[in-house]
Scaffold this motif. Sequence first.
Motif, PDB file in Angstrom:
ATOM      1  N   MET A  64       1.100  -0.959   0.070  1.00 48.52           N
ATOM      2  CA  MET A  64       0.082  -0.018  -0.216  1.00 48.52           C
ATOM      3  C   MET A  64       1.024   1.371  -0.047  1.00 48.52           C
ATOM      4  O   MET A  64       2.251   1.452   0.764  1.00 48.52           O
ATOM      5  CB  MET A  64      -1.188  -0.426   1.510  1.00 48.52           C
ATOM      6  N   LYS A  65       0.365   2.355  -0.373  1.00 47.57           N
ATOM      7  CA  LYS A  65       1.410   3.485  -0.614  1.00 47.57           C
ATOM      8  C   LYS A  65       0.596   3.875   0.429  1.00 47.57           C
ATOM      9  O   LYS A  65      -0.183   4.370   0.586  1.00 47.57           O
ATOM     10  CB  LYS A  65       1.185   4.356  -2.382  1.00 47.57           C
ATOM     11  N   ALA A 125      -7.264   7.394   3.113  1.00 46.79           N
ATOM     12  CA  ALA A 125      -8.177   6.456   3.599  1.00 46.79           C
ATOM     13  C   ALA A 125      -8.125   7.491   5.516  1.00 46.79           C
ATOM     14  O   ALA A 125      -9.530   7.730   5.789  1.00 46.79           O
ATOM     15  CB  ALA A 125      -7.366   4.992   4.095  1.00 46.79           C
ATOM     16  N   ILE A 126      -7.617   7.791   5.858  1.00 50.98           N
ATOM     17  CA  ILE A 126      -7.302   8.669   7.599  1.00 50.98           C
ATOM     18  C   ILE A 126      -8.045  10.126   7.085  1.00 50.98           C
ATOM     19  O   ILE A 126      -8.921  10.480   7.611  1.00 50.98           O
ATOM     20  CB  ILE A 126      -5.978   9.407   8.080  1.00 50.98           C
ATOM     21  N   HIS A 136     -13.181  12.891   7.808  1.00 51.43           N
ATOM     22  CA  HIS A 136     -14.261  13.524   7.365  1.00 51.43           C
ATOM     23  C   HIS A 136     -15.786  13.736   7.323  1.00 51.43           C
ATOM     24  O   HIS A 136     -16.178  14.197   8.227  1.00 51.43           O
ATOM     25  CB  HIS A 136     -13.881  13.510   5.594  1.00 51.43           C
ATOM     26  N   GLU A 137     -15.257  11.811   7.780  1.00 48.75           N
ATOM     27  CA  GLU A 137     -16.881  11.351   7.131  1.00 48.75           C
ATOM     28  C   GLU A 137     -17.410  11.363   8.988  1.00 48.75           C
ATOM     29  O   GLU A 137     -18.523  11.510   9.632  1.00 48.75           O
ATOM     30  CB  GLU A 137     -16.895   9.628   6.998  1.00 48.75           C
TER      31      GLU A 137
END
Length: 50
Positions: free
Chosen positions: A1-2, A9-10, A15-16
Motif C-alpha cells: 500500500m502506498k 484513507a485517514i 471527514h466522515e
Amino acid sequence: MKANEVYAAIALALHEHLGNNVHDVEPGIITIAEHNTQWNGYALSMTAHP
C-alpha cells in the motif's frame, strides 16, 4: 500500500467522523399531520346511529 493511499484513507475517515457527509440538516422534530386519503376517508363519511 502506498503512503498516499494511507493518507487518503485517514482523511476520508476523519471527514466522515466529523459529520461532513450529511446531505441535509434535520432538526429532529417529527410533525404528524392528519391527511385524509381513500384508505381512511370512509370512516369520515359514516354517520352515527341516532
